[in-house]
Design a protein around this motif. Structure first.
Motif, PDB file in Angstrom:
ATOM      1  N   LEU A 120      14.960 -80.780 103.995  1.00  0.00           N
ATOM      2  CA  LEU A 120      15.460 -80.496 105.338  1.00  0.00           C
ATOM      3  C   LEU A 120      15.082 -81.629 106.276  1.00  0.00           C
ATOM      4  O   LEU A 120      13.975 -82.183 106.156  1.00  0.00           O
ATOM      5  N   ASN A 121      15.989 -81.943 107.197  1.00  0.00           N
ATOM      6  CA  ASN A 121      15.677 -82.945 108.200  1.00  0.00           C
ATOM      7  C   ASN A 121      14.543 -82.412 109.077  1.00  0.00           C
ATOM      8  O   ASN A 121      14.547 -81.241 109.457  1.00  0.00           O
ATOM      9  N   GLN A 122      13.603 -83.336 109.396  1.00  0.00           N
ATOM     10  CA  GLN A 122      12.410 -82.863 110.116  1.00  0.00           C
ATOM     11  C   GLN A 122      12.720 -82.253 111.485  1.00  0.00           C
ATOM     12  O   GLN A 122      12.070 -81.293 111.898  1.00  0.00           O
ATOM     13  N   GLN A 123      13.720 -82.851 112.179  1.00  0.00           N
ATOM     14  CA  GLN A 123      13.995 -82.370 113.532  1.00  0.00           C
ATOM     15  C   GLN A 123      15.010 -81.224 113.564  1.00  0.00           C
ATOM     16  O   GLN A 123      14.738 -80.163 114.092  1.00  0.00           O
ATOM     17  N   SER A 124      16.187 -81.471 112.936  1.00  0.00           N
ATOM     18  CA  SER A 124      17.237 -80.441 113.038  1.00  0.00           C
ATOM     19  C   SER A 124      17.104 -79.385 111.942  1.00  0.00           C
ATOM     20  O   SER A 124      17.726 -78.335 112.016  1.00  0.00           O
ATOM     21  N   LEU A 125      16.290 -79.682 110.924  1.00  0.00           N
ATOM     22  CA  LEU A 125      16.108 -78.807 109.759  1.00  0.00           C
ATOM     23  C   LEU A 125      17.420 -78.585 108.981  1.00  0.00           C
ATOM     24  O   LEU A 125      17.531 -77.658 108.187  1.00  0.00           O
ATOM     25  N   ALA A 126      18.402 -79.454 109.234  1.00  0.00           N
ATOM     26  CA  ALA A 126      19.653 -79.359 108.473  1.00  0.00           C
ATOM     27  C   ALA A 126      19.368 -79.761 107.033  1.00  0.00           C
ATOM     28  O   ALA A 126      18.498 -80.610 106.781  1.00  0.00           O
ATOM     29  N   ILE A 127      20.097 -79.146 106.113  1.00  0.00           N
ATOM     30  CA  ILE A 127      19.855 -79.458 104.696  1.00  0.00           C
ATOM     31  C   ILE A 127      20.383 -80.855 104.385  1.00  0.00           C
ATOM     32  O   ILE A 127      21.534 -81.175 104.692  1.00  0.00           O
ATOM     33  N   VAL A 128      19.532 -81.691 103.833  1.00  0.00           N
ATOM     34  CA  VAL A 128      19.931 -83.064 103.532  1.00  0.00           C
ATOM     35  C   VAL A 128      20.429 -83.165 102.092  1.00  0.00           C
ATOM     36  O   VAL A 128      21.449 -83.747 101.803  1.00  0.00           O
ATOM     37  N   GLU A 129      19.698 -82.566 101.174  1.00  0.00           N
ATOM     38  CA  GLU A 129      20.163 -82.570  99.777  1.00  0.00           C
ATOM     39  C   GLU A 129      19.531 -81.413  99.016  1.00  0.00           C
ATOM     40  O   GLU A 129      18.522 -80.851  99.435  1.00  0.00           O
ATOM     41  N   ILE A 130      20.163 -81.103  97.892  1.00  0.00           N
ATOM     42  CA  ILE A 130      19.631 -80.046  97.026  1.00  0.00           C
ATOM     43  C   ILE A 130      18.790 -80.735  95.969  1.00  0.00           C
ATOM     44  O   ILE A 130      19.245 -81.716  95.359  1.00  0.00           O
TER      45      ILE A 130
END
Ligand code: ATP
Length: 412
Positions: A120-130
């Protein structure tokens, strides 16, 4: 014109023109060959320099991407807990809390399954990769890569227990058809209980050796983790690894660390331990009795174990490993003195009688200590006195409390 051609002598008066021309042509041909050779050499140099250039360019690209990576912030590891739709999922970060986060279009929503690990991206917590469904390094650490060397012959005084464990662990792995023919289910898990140092681990190792199964060993307290859900994940991965490597034996030592009865206590630490226990129960329920994964648990405190663990379908074969009686001690002593040079006058039965209340680990330590006494007094063989001195030494240490538990730990 090159120097060699310039310096070529002018035709002399009266000299044969034909000879002059022939010499001149020969010189030109030689020079031509020389230049061709130089050209070939230069072309080879050019090719070499071109490959060098490609190599350096590749290296520059690699270093640049490495610099980029070093500059980019670290990603948080999370676990998908629920998939809402193609663009939103609920994840639990490794620190504990759960978040509803967005899904980048580059990520295949098919791979988004509850339980999948992701970054997860540190700021937005969006999933970056599985992340690939890899096992935790800790779980890999539980696998005993070199098969245990212990054999049934190395166990003294536990004939009945060896027979029971052969029936409930070895037979289902080696001859599952026997159970199918009769139409019964072999026990799923075997629980060994008894005082410390009586040979529970030894017995589990011996079964793994005799069945040539993969041996996964974990101590209950290793499954108690700091973060919520981590212990349960370790249990899940442990069972997954065991299934992948089957036939295998999972040995959970000190199972009371996670299997103690659930109390009303409600601290977050207790809840985490209960969650780990629930996962263990769920995993044990999740596979068939005839599968080629067998579970052996060991504990010194069966009295505090949660009843749910002992229910049929879980640890349904309970084997007591008691302190050895005099016959048991005699056979343990025989095993541990097997490779030693003993004085022929020694009567091991006498030693067995003098070691009332001692466990297998103590007896092993006593024989070792007797060997040390023999070395110290420069004897060729271990004498009766060496053995008696060793017993004496250990009783002293036992009374002072300095010995408790060390023998098992030293030689386990
Ligand atoms: P704990 O409950 O403390 O884990 P344990 O019951 O698993 O103890 P083991 O680790 O199996 O005990 O035993 C320690 C050592 O003691 C063994 O490696 C072995 O050398 C010796 N020992 C214990 N019991 C026996 C036995 N019955 N026969 C031969 N050796 C034994």
């Amino acid at each position: 014109m090159s120097d060699s051609l310039k310096n070529f002598p002018e035709p002399q008066k009266g000299e044969d023109l034909y000879r002059y021309l022939l010499e001149r042509v020969t010189t030109l041909e030689d020079r031509n060959t020389e230049i061709r050779e130089q050209l070939r050499q230069l072309e080879a140099d050019k090719r070499y320099l071109e490959t060098q250039k490609v190599r350096y360019e590749r290296e520059v690209r690699k270093l640049k991407s490495e610099i980029e990576q070093m500059k980019s912030p670290p990603l948080v590891i999370g676990t998908v807990t629920d998939v809402i739709d193609a663009s939103r999922v609920i994840v639990r970060s490794s620190a504990g809390p759960r978040f509803l986060v967005g899904l980048s279009q580059n990520i295949d929503v098919e791979q988004m399954k509850p339980g999948a690990r992701c970054t997860l991206n540190q700021q937005s917590l969006a999933i970056v990769e599985i992340l690939p469904s890899n096992f935790d390094a800790q779980v890999y650490g539980m696998e005993v890569v070199d098969a245990p060397m212990e054999r049934y012959d190395d166990i003294g005084g536990l004939e009945r227990q060896v027979l029971e464990i052969q029936e409930s662990v070895e037979l289902p792995l080696k001859k599952p058809e026997l159970f199918k023919r009769i139409g019964i289910e072999p026990p799923k898990g075997v629980l060994l209980y008894g005082p410390p140092g009586t040979g529970k681990t030894l017995l589990a190792k011996a079964v793994a050796h005799e069945t040539e199964a993969h041996f996964l060993r974990v101590v209950g307290s290793e499954l108690v983790q700091k973060y919520i859900g981590e212990g349960a994940r370790l249990v899940r991965e442990l069972f997954e690894l065991a299934k992948k490597k089957s036939p295998s034996i999972i040995f959970i030592d000190e199972i009371d660390a996670i299997g103690a009865s659930r109390t009303e206590s409600n601290t977050s630490g207790d809840r985490e331990v209960h969650r780990t226990l629930m996962q263990l129960l769920a995993e044990m329920d999740g596979f068939g009795n005839r599968g080629d994964v067998r579970i052996i648990g060991a504990t010194n405190r069966i009295d505090i174990l949660d009843r749910a663990l002992l229910r049929p379908g879980r640890f349904d074969r309970i084997i007591e490993i008691p302190l050895p009686d005099v016959e048991g001690r005699l056979s343990i002593l025989k095993i541990h003195t097997g490779g030693m040079h003993l004085d022929p006058s020694i009567d091991l039965r006498e030693i067995a009688q003098k070691t009332e209340g001692r466990n297998g680990a103590d007896l092993r330590a006593i024989t070792m200590e007797a060997g040390m006494f023999a070395i110290r007094s420069d004897h060729e063989t271990v004498t009766r006195d060496d053995l008696l001195n060793a017993i004496e030494k250990f009783s002293g240490e036992l009374e002072r409390g300095t010995f408790s538990g060390t023998a098992g730990a030293m030689f386990a």
